[in-house]
Scaffold this motif. Structure first.
Motif, mmCIF file in Angstrom:
data_model
loop_
_atom_site.group_PDB
_atom_site.id
_atom_site.type_symbol
_atom_site.label_atom_id
_atom_site.label_comp_id
_atom_site.label_asym_id
_atom_site.label_seq_id
_atom_site.Cartn_x
_atom_site.Cartn_y
_atom_site.Cartn_z
ATOM 1 N N TYR A 185 -20.659 14.360 10.528
ATOM 2 C CA TYR A 185 -19.285 14.360 11.049
ATOM 3 C C TYR A 185 -18.386 13.516 10.137
ATOM 4 O O TYR A 185 -17.294 13.929 9.752
ATOM 5 C CB TYR A 185 -19.262 13.797 12.472
ATOM 6 C CG TYR A 185 -17.873 13.609 13.043
ATOM 7 C CD1 TYR A 185 -17.143 12.437 12.800
ATOM 8 C CD2 TYR A 185 -17.276 14.601 13.819
ATOM 9 C CE1 TYR A 185 -15.863 12.268 13.309
ATOM 10 C CE2 TYR A 185 -16.002 14.440 14.341
ATOM 11 C CZ TYR A 185 -15.309 13.268 14.073
ATOM 12 O OH TYR A 185 -14.032 13.104 14.583
ATOM 13 N N HIS A 218 -2.657 1.816 12.829
ATOM 14 C CA HIS A 218 -2.218 1.178 11.571
ATOM 15 C C HIS A 218 -2.769 -0.251 11.537
ATOM 16 O O HIS A 218 -3.972 -0.436 11.690
ATOM 17 C CB HIS A 218 -0.680 1.251 11.515
ATOM 18 C CG HIS A 218 -0.050 0.907 10.198
ATOM 19 N ND1 HIS A 218 -0.720 0.798 9.022
ATOM 20 C CD2 HIS A 218 1.252 0.655 9.912
ATOM 21 C CE1 HIS A 218 0.120 0.484 8.052
ATOM 22 N NE2 HIS A 218 1.326 0.387 8.556
ATOM 23 N N GLY A 219 -1.957 -1.223 11.388
ATOM 24 C CA GLY A 219 -2.468 -2.586 11.222
ATOM 25 C C GLY A 219 -3.163 -3.128 12.454
ATOM 26 O O GLY A 219 -4.037 -3.994 12.360
ATOM 27 N N ALA A 269 -17.467 8.698 19.103
ATOM 28 C CA ALA A 269 -16.397 8.882 18.105
ATOM 29 C C ALA A 269 -16.331 10.329 17.627
ATOM 30 O O ALA A 269 -15.274 10.823 17.252
ATOM 31 C CB ALA A 269 -16.641 7.958 16.913
ATOM 32 N N ARG A 302 -5.666 8.167 5.569
ATOM 33 C CA ARG A 302 -4.920 9.343 5.151
ATOM 34 C C ARG A 302 -5.126 9.632 3.663
ATOM 35 O O ARG A 302 -5.143 10.763 3.238
ATOM 36 C CB ARG A 302 -3.423 9.099 5.432
ATOM 37 C CG ARG A 302 -2.488 10.176 4.913
ATOM 38 C CD ARG A 302 -2.716 11.496 5.566
ATOM 39 N NE ARG A 302 -2.584 11.473 7.005
ATOM 40 C CZ ARG A 302 -1.438 11.474 7.657
ATOM 41 N NH1 ARG A 302 -0.308 11.469 6.970
ATOM 42 N NH2 ARG A 302 -1.399 11.468 8.973
ATOM 43 N N HIS A 329 0.831 -1.208 0.000
ATOM 44 C CA HIS A 329 0.000 0.000 0.000
ATOM 45 C C HIS A 329 0.859 1.248 0.000
ATOM 46 O O HIS A 329 0.662 2.171 0.781
ATOM 47 C CB HIS A 329 -0.974 0.017 1.178
ATOM 48 C CG HIS A 329 -2.237 0.765 0.831
ATOM 49 N ND1 HIS A 329 -2.612 1.912 1.460
ATOM 50 C CD2 HIS A 329 -3.179 0.521 -0.111
ATOM 51 C CE1 HIS A 329 -3.744 2.360 0.930
ATOM 52 N NE2 HIS A 329 -4.109 1.531 -0.024
ATOM 53 N N ASN A 384 3.026 3.590 3.283
ATOM 54 C CA ASN A 384 2.312 3.601 4.568
ATOM 55 C C ASN A 384 3.303 3.582 5.722
ATOM 56 O O ASN A 384 4.510 3.465 5.535
ATOM 57 C CB ASN A 384 1.380 2.391 4.622
ATOM 58 C CG ASN A 384 2.146 1.098 4.457
ATOM 59 O OD1 ASN A 384 2.707 0.569 5.398
ATOM 60 N ND2 ASN A 384 2.235 0.617 3.214
ATOM 61 N N ARG A 398 -14.614 15.077 20.479
ATOM 62 C CA ARG A 398 -13.150 15.226 20.497
ATOM 63 C C ARG A 398 -12.590 15.092 21.899
ATOM 64 O O ARG A 398 -11.415 14.806 22.080
ATOM 65 C CB ARG A 398 -12.746 16.572 19.878
ATOM 66 C CG ARG A 398 -12.957 16.623 18.373
ATOM 67 C CD ARG A 398 -12.532 17.983 17.841
ATOM 68 N NE ARG A 398 -11.112 18.210 18.047
ATOM 69 C CZ ARG A 398 -10.145 17.774 17.231
ATOM 70 N NH1 ARG A 398 -10.483 17.035 16.209
ATOM 71 N NH2 ARG A 398 -8.887 18.035 17.445
ATOM 72 N N ARG A 441 -12.306 6.267 19.085
ATOM 73 C CA ARG A 441 -12.447 6.496 17.649
ATOM 74 C C ARG A 441 -13.137 5.298 17.032
ATOM 75 O O ARG A 441 -13.068 4.192 17.576
ATOM 76 C CB ARG A 441 -11.068 6.675 16.995
ATOM 77 C CG ARG A 441 -10.476 8.040 17.231
ATOM 78 C CD ARG A 441 -9.402 8.356 16.228
ATOM 79 N NE ARG A 441 -9.140 9.786 16.154
ATOM 80 C CZ ARG A 441 -8.319 10.316 15.264
ATOM 81 N NH1 ARG A 441 -7.706 9.543 14.411
ATOM 82 N NH2 ARG A 441 -8.105 11.604 15.233
ATOM 83 N N LEU A 442 -13.765 5.510 15.890
ATOM 84 C CA LEU A 442 -14.401 4.405 15.190
ATOM 85 C C LEU A 442 -13.289 3.637 14.482
ATOM 86 O O LEU A 442 -12.794 4.050 13.439
ATOM 87 C CB LEU A 442 -15.391 4.960 14.172
ATOM 88 C CG LEU A 442 -16.717 4.242 14.003
ATOM 89 C CD1 LEU A 442 -17.343 3.925 15.338
ATOM 90 C CD2 LEU A 442 -17.663 5.103 13.173
ATOM 91 N N MET A 443 -12.866 2.539 15.062
ATOM 92 C CA MET A 443 -11.738 1.794 14.508
ATOM 93 C C MET A 443 -12.141 1.168 13.176
ATOM 94 O O MET A 443 -13.269 0.735 13.005
ATOM 95 C CB MET A 443 -11.267 0.720 15.482
ATOM 96 C CG MET A 443 -10.811 1.290 16.812
ATOM 97 S SD MET A 443 -9.724 2.714 16.626
ATOM 98 C CE MET A 443 -8.195 1.880 16.241
ATOM 99 N N GLY A 444 -11.217 1.189 12.222
ATOM 100 C CA GLY A 444 -11.519 0.685 10.891
ATOM 101 C C GLY A 444 -12.135 1.731 9.999
ATOM 102 O O GLY A 444 -12.515 1.455 8.863
ATOM 103 N N ARG A 502 -10.209 -1.855 -1.087
ATOM 104 C CA ARG A 502 -9.979 -3.137 -0.415
ATOM 105 C C ARG A 502 -11.148 -3.452 0.520
ATOM 106 O O ARG A 502 -11.596 -4.593 0.621
ATOM 107 C CB ARG A 502 -8.664 -3.086 0.360
ATOM 108 C CG ARG A 502 -7.444 -2.755 -0.500
ATOM 109 C CD ARG A 502 -6.259 -2.388 0.358
ATOM 110 N NE ARG A 502 -6.524 -1.179 1.140
ATOM 111 C CZ ARG A 502 -5.671 -0.703 2.046
ATOM 112 N NH1 ARG A 502 -4.522 -1.313 2.277
ATOM 113 N NH2 ARG A 502 -5.971 0.399 2.740
#
Ligand code: SDX
Length: 428
Positions: A351, A263-264, A291, A306, A228, A231, A294, A299-302, A314
């Motif tokens: 948002y 990241h991963g 989420a 960027r 990717h 990254n 502030r 956070r809403l993971m996934g 994907r």
């Protein structure tokens, strides 16, 4: 060649603009500091390219990802993972002879030194797999010191094959150690994903034959994670390689960079987030509001990326594959429906719309990994297994680039100006 002009005070400098083969162009600022005294300040390198690359092309607006020019949609449908690994490493799809030779050389190096079992067994059984994998990856340099020279193409070639061959075995063996089961040795008559599944799920007490549905799903997931661009973890691999550290050390750095939840590591966090939502009754709106707040670290993971600002191609493929694999395996996972609902609600909320936040590669992948029988804390090592050929391709591209320099960013110093030491007896 087109130019960009920068004016600062009474100075003006014209800088060349490098045009890429697709939609990207970059102003070469190599002379900026010398001619203006200015550095650029670009947190997270959101506007900065360190290099020209031919490995992957990503168009974040159009939702395009191509490996060496081939769309991932076609590769996911028609290629094998080792075929894609060859493409990423050498720039072209292999012919039948080339693929058989490449596959054969990877297959014949899947065994680990028996001593490596002591490495796995030095860890607590509940050690996170990414920490173990990073150590094992680095340790390979001590078992195979004969091909470490990063400036010798033959050594690099041997080490790339060793890493591709041994990563599945290392992951399978660290898993077996963590679940207190015997190590299972690779079977050279199995293809790459089948061999990995065999080493993970087989037991000495009964024959394990990988389900073709599971093998096909894993092959697609490995391909979709294979590269990717620049990254976070690929940059870590290249940065360590820029100091002429060996490729095992560089990839170990990539494993550790990938482990972060931004990241991963997000694929594990997504599953845990969905399980939390399920335990809370499946009402996603409460989590959506958190989420958006502030002052709340949640956070809403996934979600978010960027580069992808409309959709992650994907994620779209994995979402369809999740429905297909669970249906074929006869699995009714309530987390999939929660994920669908979460995506639906988020994508209708201002948002997320204003910030162009969409599901990324990590949002649905964990649901498939879970259906394939992997525990949640193994998800990120599966990401690493897929990303390995991309890391190797990026590392090689950096090592072979005559313009490569050691990564050593500048800074804008904002700390205390010069002052004299005060003896402790005179300090208040
Ligand atoms: C991967 O780079 C790659 O290519 C990575 C990857 C690969 O294949 O190698 O695609 C794999 O790492 C995918 C990303 C997995 N991470 C997550 O899912 C973690 C959750 N997402 C984020 O933390 C975030 O979106 C990032 C890290 C992915 C991107 O971060 P950026 O680009 O630095 O964006 P940002 O943090 O500056 O966010 C911009 C705004 C901010 O709000 P405001 O300051 O404008 O008010 O969007 C908000 C952020 O607060 N935001 C989120 C959010 N992600 C960003 N708000 C809620 N939930 C989120 N997930």
């Amino acid at each position: 060649m087109s130019e960009a002009t920068i004016r600062y005070g009474d100075r003006e400098v014209k800088l060349p603009v490098i045009k890429g083969s697709e939609t990207e162009s970059g102003v070469d600022i190599s002379r900026l500091a010398a001619e203006t005294g200015l550095f650029t300040l670009d947190r997270g390198f959101g506007n900065t390219a360190e290099s020209e690359s031919s490995v992957s092309f990503i168009d974040g607006e159009a939702g395009i990802l191509r490996y060496r020019g081939y769309p991932i949609e076609q590769l996911a449908q028609q290629a094998t993972f080792l075929e894609v690994a060859y493409l990423l490493l050498y720039g072209e799809l292999p012919n039948r002879h080339e693929l058989d030779a490449f596959t054969g050389s990877v297959t014949r190096h899947t065994l680990l030194r028996e001593d490596m079992k002591h490495l796995f067994e030095a860890f607590p059984h509940n050690a996170h797999p990414m920490q173990i994998l990073a150590s094992a990856t680095s340790a390979l340099a001590t078992y195979y010191p004969d091909a470490l020279d990063p400036r010798d193409p033959k050594s690099v070639e041997v080490s790339c094959r060793r890493l591709l061959a041994k990563m599945p075995t290392m992951i399978a063996w660290l898993y077996k150690y963590r679940v207190h089961q015997p190590y299972i040795y690779p079977h050279n008559d199995l293809d790459y994903p089948s061999n990995f599944l065999y080493m993970v799920h087989s037991l000495p007490t009964e024959e394990y034959i990988p389900d073709p549905v599971v093998v096909a799903a894993l092959n697609v997931l490995l391909i979709l994670h294979a590269d990717h661009g620049q990254n976070c973890s690929a940059t870590a691999v290249k940065l360590v390689g820029s100091g002429e550290a060996n490729i095992f050390s560089s990839v170990a750095a990539g494993v550790l960079a990938l482990s972060g939840p931004r990241h991963g590591g997000a694929n594990q966090e997504v599953l845990e987030m969905l399980e939390t939502m399920e335990a809370a009754g499946g009402d996603v709106s409460y989590f959506i509001e958190r989420a958006k707040d502030r002052s709340d670290p949640f956070r809403l993971m996934g979600f978010g990326h960027r580069i992808y600002k409309n959709f992650d191609p994907r994620a779209q493929i994995i979402k369809r594959a999740a429905e297909d694999v669970l249906a074929k395996l006869g699995i009714d996972d309530p987390l999939l429906n929660i994920a669908f609902e979460l995506e639906r609600v988020a994508l209708s909320d201002d948002y997320f719309i204003e910030r162009r936040l969409y599901p990324n590669v990590d949002f649905y992948s964990g649901i498939i990994y879970r259906a394939l029988g992997f525990p949640t804390d193994m998800f990120t090592v599966l990401f690493a297994l897929g990303r390995l050929p991309g890391w190797l391709a990026q590392w090689k591209e950096g090592a072979e680039d005559p313009h490569t320099r050691i990564f050593r960013p500048q800074q804008v110093y904002v700390g205390p100006t010069a002052r004299d030491f005060v003896p402790i007896s005179q300090r208040p």
